[in-house]
Scaffold this motif. Sequence first.
Motif, short mmCIF file in Angstrom:
data_model
loop_
_atom_site.label_atom_id
_atom_site.label_comp_id
_atom_site.label_asym_id
_atom_site.label_seq_id
_atom_site.Cartn_x
_atom_site.Cartn_y
_atom_site.Cartn_z
N THR A 102 0.82 -1.21 0.00
CA THR A 102 0.00 0.00 0.00
C THR A 102 0.86 1.26 0.00
O THR A 102 0.51 2.26 -0.62
CB THR A 102 -0.95 0.02 1.21
N SER A 103 1.99 1.24 0.70
CA SER A 103 2.86 2.41 0.74
C SER A 103 4.31 2.09 0.39
O SER A 103 5.09 3.00 0.13
CB SER A 103 2.81 3.08 2.13
N THR A 104 4.66 0.82 0.39
CA THR A 104 6.02 0.40 0.04
C THR A 104 5.96 -0.35 -1.28
O THR A 104 5.35 -1.41 -1.37
CB THR A 104 6.62 -0.50 1.13
N SER A 105 6.57 0.22 -2.31
CA SER A 105 6.47 -0.34 -3.66
C SER A 105 7.28 -1.63 -3.80
O SER A 105 8.11 -1.97 -2.95
CB SER A 105 6.98 0.68 -4.69
N ARG A 106 7.05 -2.31 -4.90
CA ARG A 106 7.81 -3.51 -5.21
C ARG A 106 9.32 -3.21 -5.24
O ARG A 106 10.12 -3.96 -4.72
CB ARG A 106 7.35 -4.07 -6.56
N GLN A 107 9.66 -2.07 -5.86
CA GLN A 107 11.08 -1.68 -5.94
C GLN A 107 11.65 -1.41 -4.56
O GLN A 107 12.79 -1.78 -4.24
CB GLN A 107 11.23 -0.45 -6.82
N MET A 108 10.86 -0.81 -3.68
CA MET A 108 11.33 -0.53 -2.32
C MET A 108 11.57 -1.83 -1.55
O MET A 108 12.53 -1.95 -0.79
CB MET A 108 10.31 0.34 -1.60
N TRP A 109 10.69 -2.80 -1.75
CA TRP A 109 10.89 -4.10 -1.09
C TRP A 109 12.15 -4.77 -1.61
O TRP A 109 12.88 -5.43 -0.86
CB TRP A 109 9.67 -4.99 -1.30
N ARG A 110 12.43 -4.61 -2.90
CA ARG A 110 13.67 -5.17 -3.46
C ARG A 110 14.89 -4.59 -2.74
O ARG A 110 15.82 -5.32 -2.39
CB ARG A 110 13.77 -4.86 -4.95
N MET A 171 8.52 -17.14 0.11
CA MET A 171 9.17 -17.45 -1.16
C MET A 171 8.38 -16.86 -2.33
O MET A 171 8.96 -16.34 -3.29
CB MET A 171 9.32 -18.96 -1.33
N ASN A 172 7.06 -16.92 -2.25
CA ASN A 172 6.24 -16.32 -3.30
C ASN A 172 6.32 -14.80 -3.26
O ASN A 172 6.26 -14.14 -4.31
CB ASN A 172 4.79 -16.79 -3.16
N PHE A 173 6.47 -14.24 -2.07
CA PHE A 173 6.68 -12.80 -1.94
C PHE A 173 7.97 -12.38 -2.64
O PHE A 173 7.99 -11.39 -3.39
CB PHE A 173 6.74 -12.44 -0.46
N LEU A 174 9.03 -13.14 -2.45
CA LEU A 174 10.31 -12.84 -3.11
C LEU A 174 10.18 -12.97 -4.63
O LEU A 174 10.74 -12.15 -5.38
CB LEU A 174 11.40 -13.77 -2.59
N ALA A 175 9.44 -13.98 -5.08
CA ALA A 175 9.23 -14.14 -6.52
C ALA A 175 8.47 -12.93 -7.08
O ALA A 175 8.77 -12.45 -8.19
CB ALA A 175 8.45 -15.42 -6.80
N TYR A 176 7.52 -12.43 -6.31
CA TYR A 176 6.72 -11.29 -6.75
C TYR A 176 7.57 -10.03 -6.87
O TYR A 176 7.49 -9.31 -7.88
CB TYR A 176 5.57 -11.06 -5.77
N SER A 179 9.90 -9.88 -9.85
CA SER A 179 9.27 -9.80 -11.17
C SER A 179 8.61 -8.44 -11.39
O SER A 179 8.14 -7.80 -10.45
CB SER A 179 8.22 -10.90 -11.29
N ASP A 180 8.57 -8.03 -12.63
CA ASP A 180 7.82 -6.83 -13.00
C ASP A 180 6.46 -7.18 -13.61
O ASP A 180 5.67 -6.28 -13.92
CB ASP A 180 8.61 -5.98 -14.00
N THR A 181 6.20 -8.47 -13.79
CA THR A 181 4.98 -8.87 -14.50
C THR A 181 4.02 -9.69 -13.65
O THR A 181 2.82 -9.70 -13.92
CB THR A 181 5.34 -9.69 -15.75
N LEU A 182 4.51 -10.38 -12.64
CA LEU A 182 3.62 -11.16 -11.78
C LEU A 182 2.61 -10.24 -11.10
O LEU A 182 2.96 -9.17 -10.62
CB LEU A 182 4.41 -11.90 -10.71
N THR A 183 1.35 -10.68 -11.04
CA THR A 183 0.33 -9.92 -10.32
C THR A 183 0.11 -10.54 -8.95
O THR A 183 0.43 -11.71 -8.71
CB THR A 183 -0.99 -9.92 -11.09
N ALA A 184 -0.47 -9.74 -8.06
CA ALA A 184 -0.78 -10.24 -6.72
C ALA A 184 -1.76 -11.42 -6.81
O ALA A 184 -1.65 -12.38 -6.05
CB ALA A 184 -1.36 -9.12 -5.86
N ALA A 185 -2.71 -11.34 -7.74
CA ALA A 185 -3.67 -12.44 -7.89
C ALA A 185 -2.98 -13.73 -8.30
O ALA A 185 -3.32 -14.82 -7.81
CB ALA A 185 -4.73 -12.05 -8.92
#
Length: 204
Positions: A102-110, A171-176, A179-185
Amino acid sequence: MSGLRARKKEATSQRIIAEACRMFQDTGYEETRIEDVAAAAELSVATFYNYFRSKADILLSSVTEETEKVIAQADRCIAQPHADAASGFDALSQVYWTYSFTSTSRQMWRIAVSQTMLDPQSEFCRKYVALDDRLSDQVCSFIRQMQAAGHIRPEVDAGPIGALLFNNVNMNFLAYIRSDTLTAAQVRDAVHAQSAPVFRLIAV
């Protein structure tokens, strides 16, 4: 007056985090300077250091704040009645994937995850791992709640099962975040498919 000061301090802290996160994404974590973050937040460098000690401290604050929201929402989910353990875990997984970005982007988590790998002895890594441990304990609590509700056999050891399920989510969180294409769903579907055999084995 103290309440007003506290609100102003919180607003300044949030402004620093927002500006830093924007610059981490636009400029890069390593390239972003404290001086630039302070200037963007309309603060002197000396004032900045009244709030944060480093860039890693800002990043940790962002990750911690979001994780606390996730944990609170997940606690509410766990407390709700569920038809069975598998559907309850699906609901819990939904909370994790809804509130983790919600406030921390995918890039920030990386960036956050990379910091734990680059310096595993750092305070940042220690605190990040502590957050992960709390989430793992939460899944263990979910298993115990399902046992109390009669959905999981009482002889099942909630600790190892909860840790296993959380590790799969992680592990699925790390995969997400890689990736730039995987969706949360898509990731939720993967967690559901991978956890379903576990729940078939432990269900009453």
